[in-house]
Scaffold this motif. Structure first.
Motif, PDB file in Angstrom:
ATOM      1  N   ALA A  56       0.845  -1.427   0.515  1.00 21.92           N
ATOM      2  CA  ALA A  56       0.026  -0.544  -0.003  1.00 21.92           C
ATOM      3  C   ALA A  56       0.731   1.125   0.201  1.00 21.92           C
ATOM      4  CB  ALA A  56      -0.655  -0.171   1.347  1.00 21.92           C
ATOM      5  N   ASP A  57       1.923   1.167   0.425  1.00 18.95           N
ATOM      6  CA  ASP A  57       2.585   2.257   0.509  1.00 18.95           C
ATOM      7  C   ASP A  57       3.875   2.024  -0.251  1.00 18.95           C
ATOM      8  OD1 ASP A  57       4.116   0.928   1.375  1.00 18.95           O
ATOM      9  OD2 ASP A  57       4.822   1.263   3.554  1.00 18.95           O
ATOM     10  N   ASP A  58       3.483   1.357  -1.390  1.00 21.70           N
ATOM     11  CA  ASP A  58       4.453   1.751  -2.528  1.00 21.70           C
ATOM     12  C   ASP A  58       4.279   3.060  -3.489  1.00 21.70           C
ATOM     13  OD1 ASP A  58       6.480   0.389  -5.090  1.00 21.70           O
ATOM     14  OD2 ASP A  58       6.815  -0.328  -3.515  1.00 21.70           O
ATOM     15  N   ALA A  59       5.962   3.744  -3.782  1.00 19.08           N
ATOM     16  CA  ALA A  59       5.295   4.894  -4.776  1.00 19.08           C
ATOM     17  C   ALA A  59       5.387   4.444  -6.081  1.00 19.08           C
ATOM     18  CB  ALA A  59       6.460   5.783  -3.799  1.00 19.08           C
ATOM     19  N   SER A  60       5.622   3.504  -6.473  1.00 23.15           N
ATOM     20  CA  SER A  60       5.732   3.098  -7.604  1.00 23.15           C
ATOM     21  C   SER A  60       4.260   2.710  -7.808  1.00 23.15           C
ATOM     22  CB  SER A  60       6.893   2.311  -8.216  1.00 23.15           C
ATOM     23  OG  SER A  60       8.080   3.226  -7.942  1.00 23.15           O
ATOM     24  N   PHE A  61       3.576   2.013  -7.010  1.00 24.33           N
ATOM     25  CA  PHE A  61       2.550   1.116  -7.451  1.00 24.33           C
ATOM     26  C   PHE A  61       1.484   2.009  -7.132  1.00 24.33           C
ATOM     27  CE2 PHE A  61      -0.720  -1.321  -5.363  1.00 24.33           C
ATOM     28  CZ  PHE A  61      -1.210  -2.088  -5.690  1.00 24.33           C
ATOM     29  N   VAL A  62       1.636   3.353  -6.108  1.00 26.60           N
ATOM     30  CA  VAL A  62       0.669   3.828  -6.229  1.00 26.60           C
ATOM     31  C   VAL A  62       0.351   4.948  -7.595  1.00 26.60           C
ATOM     32  CG1 VAL A  62      -0.288   6.278  -4.857  1.00 26.60           C
ATOM     33  CG2 VAL A  62       0.563   4.268  -3.621  1.00 26.60           C
ATOM     34  N   ALA A  63       1.270   5.275  -8.087  1.00 24.82           N
ATOM     35  CA  ALA A  63       1.968   6.131  -9.273  1.00 24.82           C
ATOM     36  C   ALA A  63       1.380   6.009 -10.771  1.00 24.82           C
ATOM     37  CB  ALA A  63       3.483   6.401  -9.172  1.00 24.82           C
ATOM     38  N   MET A  64       1.586   4.768 -10.530  1.00 26.42           N
ATOM     39  CA  MET A  64       0.639   3.662 -11.284  1.00 26.42           C
ATOM     40  C   MET A  64      -1.178   3.352 -11.430  1.00 26.42           C
ATOM     41  SD  MET A  64       2.822   3.375 -13.630  1.00 26.42           S
ATOM     42  CE  MET A  64       4.713   2.912 -13.950  1.00 26.42           C
ATOM     43  N   ARG A  65      -1.427   3.271 -10.286  1.00 29.84           N
ATOM     44  CA  ARG A  65      -2.983   2.835 -10.341  1.00 29.84           C
ATOM     45  C   ARG A  65      -3.673   4.304  -9.403  1.00 29.84           C
ATOM     46  NH1 ARG A  65      -3.979  -3.449  -9.502  1.00 29.84           N
ATOM     47  NH2 ARG A  65      -2.162  -4.202 -11.110  1.00 29.84           N
ATOM     48  N   THR A  66      -4.786   4.155  -9.984  1.00 29.14           N
ATOM     49  CA  THR A  66      -5.775   4.536  -9.262  1.00 29.14           C
ATOM     50  C   THR A  66      -6.264   4.033  -7.981  1.00 29.14           C
ATOM     51  OG1 THR A  66      -7.127   3.353 -10.533  1.00 29.14           O
ATOM     52  CG2 THR A  66      -7.388   6.052 -11.159  1.00 29.14           C
ATOM     53  N   ALA A  67      -6.816   4.514  -6.957  1.00 21.28           N
ATOM     54  CA  ALA A  67      -6.962   3.944  -5.386  1.00 21.28           C
ATOM     55  C   ALA A  67      -8.338   2.599  -5.499  1.00 21.28           C
ATOM     56  CB  ALA A  67      -7.640   5.092  -4.533  1.00 21.28           C
ATOM     57  N   ASP A  68      -8.958   3.192  -6.647  1.00 19.34           N
ATOM     58  CA  ASP A  68      -9.879   1.959  -6.406  1.00 19.34           C
ATOM     59  C   ASP A  68      -9.530   0.616  -7.264  1.00 19.34           C
ATOM     60  OD1 ASP A  68      -9.163   2.721  -9.398  1.00 19.34           O
ATOM     61  OD2 ASP A  68     -11.884   2.200  -9.736  1.00 19.34           O
ATOM     62  N   LEU A  69      -8.021   0.751  -7.869  1.00 20.67           N
ATOM     63  CA  LEU A  69      -7.739  -0.173  -8.261  1.00 20.67           C
ATOM     64  C   LEU A  69      -6.324  -0.924  -7.197  1.00 20.67           C
ATOM     65  CD1 LEU A  69      -7.308  -0.452 -12.419  1.00 20.67           C
ATOM     66  CD2 LEU A  69      -8.863  -1.511 -11.088  1.00 20.67           C
ATOM     67  N   ARG A  70      -6.641  -0.511  -5.972  1.00 19.12           N
ATOM     68  CA  ARG A  70      -5.562  -1.201  -5.189  1.00 19.12           C
ATOM     69  C   ARG A  70      -5.978  -0.939  -3.767  1.00 19.12           C
ATOM     70  NH1 ARG A  70      -3.115   3.561  -3.442  1.00 19.12           N
ATOM     71  NH2 ARG A  70      -3.657   5.165  -5.471  1.00 19.12           N
ATOM     72  N   SER A  71      -5.199  -1.790  -2.883  1.00 23.72           N
ATOM     73  CA  SER A  71      -5.790  -2.260  -1.513  1.00 23.72           C
ATOM     74  C   SER A  71      -4.949  -0.735  -0.957  1.00 23.72           C
ATOM     75  CB  SER A  71      -5.492  -3.370  -1.268  1.00 23.72           C
ATOM     76  OG  SER A  71      -6.528  -4.602  -1.372  1.00 23.72           O
ATOM     77  N   THR A  72      -5.290  -0.216  -0.294  1.00 24.95           N
ATOM     78  CA  THR A  72      -5.095   1.020   0.783  1.00 24.95           C
ATOM     79  C   THR A  72      -4.526   1.282   2.114  1.00 24.95           C
ATOM     80  OG1 THR A  72      -7.007   2.294   0.569  1.00 24.95           O
ATOM     81  CG2 THR A  72      -5.603   2.637  -1.556  1.00 24.95           C
ATOM     82  N   ALA A  73      -3.789   1.938   2.212  1.00 30.61           N
ATOM     83  CA  ALA A  73      -3.740   1.304   3.748  1.00 30.61           C
ATOM     84  C   ALA A  73      -4.971   2.463   4.562  1.00 30.61           C
ATOM     85  CB  ALA A  73      -2.345   2.947   3.864  1.00 30.61           C
ATOM     86  N   GLU A  74      -5.552   3.922   3.763  1.00 26.31           N
ATOM     87  CA  GLU A  74      -6.833   4.072   4.873  1.00 26.31           C
ATOM     88  C   GLU A  74      -7.924   4.586   3.584  1.00 26.31           C
ATOM     89  OE1 GLU A  74      -4.809   8.901   4.923  1.00 26.31           O
ATOM     90  OE2 GLU A  74      -4.163   7.209   6.316  1.00 26.31           O
ATOM     91  N   GLY A  75      -8.771   4.847   4.226  1.00 25.31           N
ATOM     92  CA  GLY A  75      -9.757   5.505   3.434  1.00 25.31           C
ATOM     93  C   GLY A  75     -10.956   3.979   2.592  1.00 25.31           C
ATOM     94  N   GLY A  76     -12.092   4.467   2.071  1.00 17.64           N
ATOM     95  CA  GLY A  76     -12.780   3.602   1.872  1.00 17.64           C
ATOM     96  C   GLY A  76     -12.546   2.296   0.810  1.00 17.64           C
ATOM     97  N   MET A  77     -11.072   2.264   0.545  1.00 13.58           N
ATOM     98  CA  MET A  77     -10.466   0.762  -0.170  1.00 13.58           C
ATOM     99  C   MET A  77      -9.221   0.301   0.491  1.00 13.58           C
ATOM    100  SD  MET A  77     -12.465   1.299  -2.872  1.00 13.58           S
ATOM    101  CE  MET A  77     -11.374  -0.236  -3.506  1.00 13.58           C
ATOM    102  N   ALA A  78      -9.543   0.845   1.829  1.00 13.38           N
ATOM    103  CA  ALA A  78      -8.706   0.186   2.760  1.00 13.38           C
ATOM    104  C   ALA A  78      -9.076  -1.190   3.442  1.00 13.38           C
ATOM    105  CB  ALA A  78      -8.660   1.002   3.855  1.00 13.38           C
TER     106      ALA A  78
END
Length: 399
Positions: A56-78
């Motif tokens: 969730a906290d990988d900068a390259s991963f965050v840069a390549m995908r919108t939040a709805d295609l990631r399991s995030t650390a916080e928020g609605g997709m946490a």
């Protein structure tokens, strides 16, 4: 071309399916002497493991995908925090609560970057190589399934079927086995068409024959009758409905849950069952992945959580091995989905093993760590992972 061993396996599958419209005296007298059980769940279509198990906290991963295609650390997709890797916040998909609970119970192992070492993004080729437990071949369909080999090695000398595909046909992993049946359900019993007369006719037709078909028919009939004899019945000779243990409820997982229920029922009543497989398709998420994957993960997690609860008191060791043919691209596509990639996540959990809490090699998602600049690199050969699981479960491996 279907090979000789494949035709034999298909014949057994066909006989078993024909017997659908079952388990009472084949169980081991000494439960402690029963061999271990390996259950394979194959996620066909190529699961996006980076979405299911996200750094969730990988900068390259965050840069390549919108939040709805990631399991995030916080928020609605946490997602569910695992504390699996020092310095990286890995999160399981928010719909994977049941799986997260098993991890926290220290009974699950995860390999986040495993797969076929040969470069391929073909469903057919990758699945065929995994099924045979081999690398690329001229005709990978000709290989005997690795799970069939496991069943033969571990179940040698036991009576009754050693392997079960809880679906309408034998899986490629089970083809080539002498003692495998495909049974979508055993709830209604396993009577051949025509009842005793039909069974007698088939037996008479193939009595004494030593050809492949005759031997397979006699073996399949014997195994089906043995399974049918195990089913507890009421005063009207009708099978008593199966009641899962510990309040396990397979219904929220639909047909996938029903298949797992069949495996659990068979495993409890037949101590000689050493291999089983259930397939779950629908993971080829080229478009609209967010909603589709959410439903898939919910089904997977609820089904496996129910199975885990139901099997908690099984008096022998068992492991569930979950695998998909490959992962998916790091960068999302323009259709709100992801395309075929390379490495994916393999997971294993169960009772009685020593792998709980293991987290495999992680090559990272930095640009210089990617395969061909686009994919999570395969850091561990799937065969090495399978061998580890088999060694942990039974002290031997077939790959």
């Amino acid at each position: 071309m279907i090979t000789r061993i494949g035709r034999r396996g298909l014949l057994r599958a066909g006989l078993a399916i024909a017997a659908m419209p079952g388990l009472r005296g084949l169980a081991f007298a000494d439960a402690a002497a029963a061999p271990p059980l390996l259950v394979v769940v194959f996620l066909r279509g190529g699961m996006d493991s980076l979405h299911v198990l996200s750094p969730a906290d990988d900068a390259s991963f965050v840069a390549m995908r919108t939040a709805d295609l990631r399991s995030t650390a916080e928020g609605g997709m946490a997602g569910h925090r695992l504390d699996a890797h020092p310095g990286i916040d890995f999160r399981l998909h928010r719909e994977a609560e049941g799986l997260a609970d098993i991890w926290r119970d220290r009974r699950m192992a995860l390999w986040p970057a495993a797969g076929v070492p040969e470069a391929t993004r073909s469903h057919f080729e990758a699945q065929a190589m995994i099924a045979g437990g081999r690398g690329r071949q001229n005709d990978p369909r000709a290989a005997r399934g690795w799970l069939a080999a496991w069943a033969q090695a571990v179940g040698h000398g036991n009576s009754g079927p050693a392997a079960l595909a809880a679906q309408s046909g034998l899986t490629p992993e089970l083809l080539g086995g002498d003692r495998a049946l495909a049974l979508p359900s055993i709830a209604g019993g396993l009577r051949l068409p025509g009842g005793r007369l039909g069974a007698a006719a088939l037996e008479a037709l193939h009595a004494g024959g030593q050809d492949m078909v005759s031997v397979a028919v006699r073996s399949a009939i014997d195994d089906m009758l043995a399974l049918d004899a195990l089913l507890p019945r009421n005063g009207e000779d009708r099978p008593i409905p199966y009641r899962p243990a510990n309040g396990a409820d397979y219904r929220p997982a639909g047909s996938f849950g029903a298949a797992l229920s069949t495996v659990a029922q068979a495993a409890k009543l037949h101590g000689g069952l050493v291999a089983a497989q259930v397939d779950l398709g629908g993971w080829d998420t080229h478009e609209a992945q967010a909603a589709r994957l959410q439903n898939q993960v919910r089904t997977l997690s609820r089904g496996l959580a129910a199975f885990d609860a139901d099997m908690a008191q099984l008096p022998r060791r068992w492991t569930v091995l979950v695998v998909s043919e490959f992962g998916r691209r790091l960068r999302a596509n323009a259709s709100g989905g992801t395309d075929h990639g390379r490495a994916g996540t393999v997971m294993a959990f169960g009772r009685g093993g020593a792998l709980g809490g293991h987290f495999g090699a992680w090559p990272g998602l930095a640009p210089d760590a990617l395969e061909d600049g686009v994919d999570l690199r395969v850091a561990e050969d799937y065969r090495a992972v399978f061998r580890t699981v088999m060694q942990d479960l039974a002290g031997q491996a077939v790959l």
